[in-house]
Design a protein around this motif. Sequence first.
Motif, short mmCIF file in Angstrom:
data_model
loop_
_atom_site.label_atom_id
_atom_site.label_comp_id
_atom_site.label_asym_id
_atom_site.label_seq_id
_atom_site.Cartn_x
_atom_site.Cartn_y
_atom_site.Cartn_z
N ILE A 117 46.08 37.99 42.33
CA ILE A 117 46.05 39.27 43.02
C ILE A 117 44.89 40.09 42.47
CG2 ILE A 117 47.35 41.35 43.59
CD1 ILE A 117 48.53 38.76 44.70
N TYR A 118 43.97 40.47 43.33
CA TYR A 118 42.81 41.23 42.90
C TYR A 118 42.90 42.67 43.37
CZ TYR A 118 40.62 36.74 41.83
OH TYR A 118 40.33 35.51 41.31
N LYS A 119 42.22 43.52 42.65
CA LYS A 119 42.14 44.93 43.02
C LYS A 119 40.75 45.45 42.68
CE LYS A 119 43.97 49.46 41.85
NZ LYS A 119 44.73 50.22 40.85
N THR A 120 40.20 46.26 43.56
CA THR A 120 38.90 46.87 43.28
C THR A 120 39.10 48.07 42.36
OG1 THR A 120 38.08 46.21 45.44
CG2 THR A 120 36.86 47.93 44.29
N ILE A 121 38.43 48.03 41.22
CA ILE A 121 38.56 49.13 40.27
C ILE A 121 37.18 49.57 39.78
CG2 ILE A 121 40.65 49.58 38.94
CD1 ILE A 121 40.72 46.93 37.92
N ASP A 122 37.15 50.75 39.22
CA ASP A 122 35.88 51.32 38.76
C ASP A 122 35.47 50.78 37.39
OD1 ASP A 122 35.81 52.92 41.02
OD2 ASP A 122 36.93 54.52 40.05
N TYR A 123 34.17 50.81 37.15
CA TYR A 123 33.65 50.47 35.83
C TYR A 123 33.69 51.70 34.92
CZ TYR A 123 31.75 46.13 37.73
OH TYR A 123 31.61 44.89 38.30
N LYS A 124 33.74 51.44 33.62
CA LYS A 124 33.61 52.53 32.66
C LYS A 124 32.22 53.12 32.76
CE LYS A 124 35.45 52.31 28.52
NZ LYS A 124 36.60 53.22 28.63
N LYS A 125 32.14 54.41 32.52
CA LYS A 125 30.87 55.12 32.65
C LYS A 125 29.82 54.52 31.71
CE LYS A 125 28.86 59.75 32.54
NZ LYS A 125 29.12 61.20 32.27
N GLY A 126 28.70 54.13 32.29
CA GLY A 126 27.60 53.59 31.50
C GLY A 126 27.71 52.10 31.22
N LEU A 127 28.81 51.46 31.67
CA LEU A 127 29.01 50.03 31.38
C LEU A 127 29.18 49.26 32.69
CD1 LEU A 127 31.49 50.32 28.36
CD2 LEU A 127 29.00 50.11 28.29
N ASN A 128 28.38 49.61 33.68
CA ASN A 128 28.50 49.05 35.03
C ASN A 128 27.40 48.03 35.33
OD1 ASN A 128 26.71 51.20 34.78
ND2 ASN A 128 26.81 51.73 36.95
N ASN A 129 27.51 46.87 34.69
CA ASN A 129 26.56 45.77 34.90
C ASN A 129 25.14 46.17 34.55
OD1 ASN A 129 27.71 43.21 35.99
ND2 ASN A 129 28.64 44.61 37.47
N VAL A 130 24.95 46.66 33.35
CA VAL A 130 23.64 47.11 32.90
C VAL A 130 23.26 46.41 31.59
CG1 VAL A 130 23.73 49.36 34.03
CG2 VAL A 130 24.72 49.08 31.75
N PRO A 170 24.22 41.07 31.52
CA PRO A 170 24.61 42.46 31.75
C PRO A 170 25.93 42.78 31.06
CG PRO A 170 25.32 41.13 33.60
CD PRO A 170 24.68 40.17 32.61
N VAL A 171 26.13 44.06 30.76
CA VAL A 171 27.39 44.53 30.18
C VAL A 171 28.18 45.21 31.28
CG1 VAL A 171 28.46 46.09 28.52
CG2 VAL A 171 26.39 44.82 27.89
N ALA A 172 29.38 44.71 31.54
CA ALA A 172 30.23 45.25 32.61
C ALA A 172 31.67 45.32 32.12
CB ALA A 172 30.13 44.38 33.86
N VAL A 173 32.23 46.55 32.07
CA VAL A 173 33.58 46.76 31.56
C VAL A 173 34.36 47.64 32.53
CG1 VAL A 173 34.98 47.65 29.65
CG2 VAL A 173 32.76 46.58 29.18
N LEU A 174 35.57 47.22 32.88
CA LEU A 174 36.39 47.97 33.83
C LEU A 174 37.00 49.21 33.20
CD1 LEU A 174 38.21 45.07 35.69
CD2 LEU A 174 36.20 46.35 36.44
N GLU A 175 37.19 50.25 34.00
CA GLU A 175 37.71 51.52 33.50
C GLU A 175 39.17 51.43 33.10
OE1 GLU A 175 38.52 55.43 32.54
OE2 GLU A 175 36.58 54.47 32.78
N ASN A 176 40.03 50.90 33.97
CA ASN A 176 41.47 51.02 33.70
C ASN A 176 41.97 50.02 32.67
OD1 ASN A 176 41.39 48.69 35.35
ND2 ASN A 176 43.49 49.05 36.00
N SER A 177 41.25 48.92 32.48
CA SER A 177 41.71 47.90 31.54
C SER A 177 40.81 47.72 30.34
CB SER A 177 41.84 46.55 32.26
OG SER A 177 40.55 46.11 32.71
N SER A 178 39.61 48.29 30.39
CA SER A 178 38.60 48.12 29.34
C SER A 178 38.26 46.65 29.11
CB SER A 178 39.07 48.76 28.02
OG SER A 178 39.22 50.15 28.17
#
Length: 507
Positions: free
Chosen positions: A381-394, A409-417
């Motif tokens: 089950i997938y869900k679209t969630i936001d990235y943490k500020k400044g850690l959005n595939n950069v 790239p560094v990419a980290v989700l907001e709600n789960s880190s």
Amino acid sequence: MRKRTVSVAVASLILFNGCAANNAFMDNAGKIGGTALGAGIGAVIGKELGGDVGMLVGAGIGAGIGYLIGNEIDTRRENLAKLAKEENVEIVSQNIVQNNNQVVAKNVKDETNKGNIIGDSFTVFSNEQQFGLNSSNLNPKAEQLFNKIASEYKNSDKKILIIGHTDDSGSSSYNQKLSEERAKNVGNIFSINGVKKSNIYYLGAGENNPIANNNTVDGANKNRRVEIVELKDESDILNYASRTSNPEFFRKIEPKIIVEKIEKPKNTKVAKVNQDEKPKKVSNDKKSLLTTNETQPLNIEQKEEIKTVSNTKDIFDFNGKKVVDNSFALKTNFGDSLQNSNFSLITKAQANNSTKVYQNCLADKPRVKADVKSLETNKVIYKTIDYKKGLNNVPFITNIENTLIAINPVAVLENSSSATNFPKASFYKDYKGEKDAKATLELTTSVNTYQGTEGLIYRVFFEEQNTQMKCMDIVFDEKNVNSSKGVLYYTKNNQILEKQFEIARIK
């Protein structure tokens, strides 16, 4: 964009123990109607767990019970309390509440807004081995137990998530896979007992959510458990399943030692030093629910100085200092874990045995995380969630002693880190600002993440064995990722060295 997450509050915690539970409490578990009565019951539980201090804490827990639980959950808790007594098992109940940010386990003394409660969780422990050794099959007695538990949910119209948990001995990928198979089997029992298959989900959390210290036998036993979660919708199920880990409770892993070949006298044996050897087996009476390799966790004390040689040329020199222990150098930057388990899912004695110390990446290992699956489709089950500020595939870069290091790239989700991908690490020796510079060394990685109150541990493990680089700890600052710091661990002149650095993203 509005962000919505959940957290676990333990404002209401009930420990139903078949051996030690108070009979009066068992008889009245479903009739808790007010704060005063709840406080009295909580004091009884607290006294059982921790003497006078436990009694005071228990009273605080009980006071919360008086106004937080509804009739449906109250009845279920009463029935499960009786079942726990009959079957000689422990069942721990928690309220699931929605809070501002991450998924956290709050202290029992923390207040919880009644309006934030969105669900309920029951965790089942046992002193017996309920699954076969390295098997997902329940033994007949355990199957009977879960049939009885499942029957309590047959009239529920909410979503049910079954989570399998293990200790962290052995292979992380094996732990995850086996815990998922076991969770799925328990989910099938719920389906057989009348719960709609479309409402059942399962997750093999493996070793990722310890509630007790894996360095002790008792702590590892507590970490092997089945958790049954009831929430109103799929979104809440996904949010709850994405909790970050508490690094405090993971087993300390000594760095693998590679010793230089030394000329030895005749008739003299040199023992091979390898800290990755499997621990001794545990007797049957120490095995527990969702045990994986059933190996005994060791409280390892490092008796020898850390010394490692690289079997590659030492082409990088970062002017680091010698590593003398496995302490976590960036504790101030990290703060405290948001999964700090101060509540008494474990006994007072077990809590006192907690390491209370975070280890660096040398004492950790890559840990496999999995996704929630639907029992009806067996698909993720997938869900679209936001990235943490400044850690959005950069990409992030640092310069250590004229060597440019890029993590991209560094990419980290907001709600789960949690990291959504594993970046590549590129090292540019003697970098002088060339735009077309070729990397001296490129390494593939795996990443563990742990959310703290001040920052996020982004722990990088280098997959290649034939390299100077061992691992890297980065703590991304919660307020400004460009103020983040890290520590690189590498080998030079037959020793493990460490070098602190500052790191920032490329704008």
